[in-house]
Design a protein around this motif. Structure first.
Motif, mmCIF file in Angstrom:
data_model
loop_
_atom_site.group_PDB
_atom_site.id
_atom_site.type_symbol
_atom_site.label_atom_id
_atom_site.label_comp_id
_atom_site.label_asym_id
_atom_site.label_seq_id
_atom_site.Cartn_x
_atom_site.Cartn_y
_atom_site.Cartn_z
ATOM 1 N N VAL A 130 4.360 -97.498 -4.978
ATOM 2 C CA VAL A 130 5.207 -96.651 -5.823
ATOM 3 C C VAL A 130 4.326 -95.637 -6.550
ATOM 4 C CG1 VAL A 130 7.007 -98.403 -6.146
ATOM 5 C CG2 VAL A 130 5.140 -98.247 -7.808
ATOM 6 N N HIS A 138 9.297 -91.202 -5.662
ATOM 7 C CA HIS A 138 8.940 -92.594 -5.377
ATOM 8 C C HIS A 138 8.389 -93.299 -6.619
ATOM 9 C CE1 HIS A 138 9.754 -91.844 -1.199
ATOM 10 N NE2 HIS A 138 8.992 -90.760 -1.265
ATOM 11 N N HIS A 174 11.665 -103.446 -8.511
ATOM 12 C CA HIS A 174 11.805 -102.342 -7.559
ATOM 13 C C HIS A 174 11.980 -102.885 -6.144
ATOM 14 C CE1 HIS A 174 10.365 -98.968 -5.041
ATOM 15 N NE2 HIS A 174 11.039 -98.258 -5.915
ATOM 16 N N GLU A 175 11.282 -103.949 -5.849
ATOM 17 C CA GLU A 175 11.356 -104.561 -4.518
ATOM 18 C C GLU A 175 12.791 -104.983 -4.168
ATOM 19 O OE1 GLU A 175 9.339 -108.480 -2.587
ATOM 20 O OE2 GLU A 175 8.029 -107.161 -3.752
ATOM 21 N N GLU A 178 14.641 -101.943 -2.982
ATOM 22 C CA GLU A 178 14.207 -101.561 -1.636
ATOM 23 C C GLU A 178 14.878 -102.463 -0.598
ATOM 24 O OE1 GLU A 178 12.523 -98.790 -0.807
ATOM 25 O OE2 GLU A 178 12.803 -98.387 -2.935
ATOM 26 N N ARG A 179 15.006 -103.745 -0.897
ATOM 27 C CA ARG A 179 15.711 -104.656 0.025
ATOM 28 C C ARG A 179 17.178 -104.273 0.149
ATOM 29 N NH1 ARG A 179 13.539 -109.140 -2.630
ATOM 30 N NH2 ARG A 179 15.638 -109.798 -3.188
ATOM 31 N N ARG A 181 18.478 -101.299 -0.268
ATOM 32 C CA ARG A 181 18.551 -100.069 0.537
ATOM 33 C C ARG A 181 18.415 -100.400 2.029
ATOM 34 N NH1 ARG A 181 15.508 -97.803 -3.823
ATOM 35 N NH2 ARG A 181 16.712 -96.193 -4.843
#
Length: 191
Positions: A130, A138, A174-175, A178-179, A181
């Motif tokens: 990031v 990002h 944040h992870e 992302e999963r 998405r």
């Protein structure tokens, strides 16, 4: 006719929760998220599953040694080391008794001041994957080498979805986003 969620938030704000016990503040946040018109499905899921870590701190603006942002930094770093990033959605919710800003720009100044303070006293390198620049698409905030998506809420936010009875910072891994998405579920979770 006004919005029932907006009415609830106005009632809680009028109660002067900042002077109340921690349990009253936690109950008000839970009541807000549990309201049928609360738009964030992710938050509703987290609270329904009792997967929110909620802390109540005194002064969002107190950047002195031992002040609320310093306490937040230590507590959030411990959370970052202990939380299961691969598990279900979780959130770290920090409510502050004050100050309650009158305007959006005042809250934004408090938010960024607190985040800068957290960063200044964080010895860990910025989280991998990031950007550290808030202007970068990002960007994610980093504490203890863990990337977070931070949501700020306060009583006088222009959007009801960003209102809370007291100034509140929600730290989401944040992870997790992302999963979501990658699974195509992110857009359904947003407000």
């Amino acid at each position: 006719m006004s919005d029932p969620l907006e009415e609830l938030l106005e009632e809680r704000e009028a109660e002067d929760l900042g002077e109340g016990p921690r349990d009253d503040i936690a109950a008000a946040i839970e009541e807000m998220v549990d309201h049928p018109e609360f738009p964030c499905l992710g938050a509703r899921s987290v609270f329904r599953r009792d997967a929110a870590t909620l802390v109540v701190l005194d002064d969002l603006a107190d950047t002195s040694p031992g002040g609320s942002p310093a306490t937040l930094g230590a507590t959030l770093a411990q959370y970052a080391h202990e939380v299961d990033a691969d598990g279900d959605l979780v959130s770290f919710v920090a409510c502050f008794r004050g100050p309650v800003p009158d305007e959006e720009r005042d809250f934004e100044a408090l938010l960024w001041g607190a985040l800068q303070h957290l960063h200044d006293y964080d010895d860990a390198p910025w989280a991998d994957g990031v950007a550290a620049d808030p202007e970068n698409p990002h960007f994610a905030f980093s504490v203890a080498g863990t990337a977070f998506f931070v949501v700020g809420l306060h009583p006088n936010a222009s959007r009801v979805a960003r209102r809370a009875p007291l100034p509140t910072l929600v730290f989401n891994l944040h992870e997790q986003f992302e999963r979501l998405r990658a699974d195509g579920r992110f857009d359904r979770m947003r407000d």
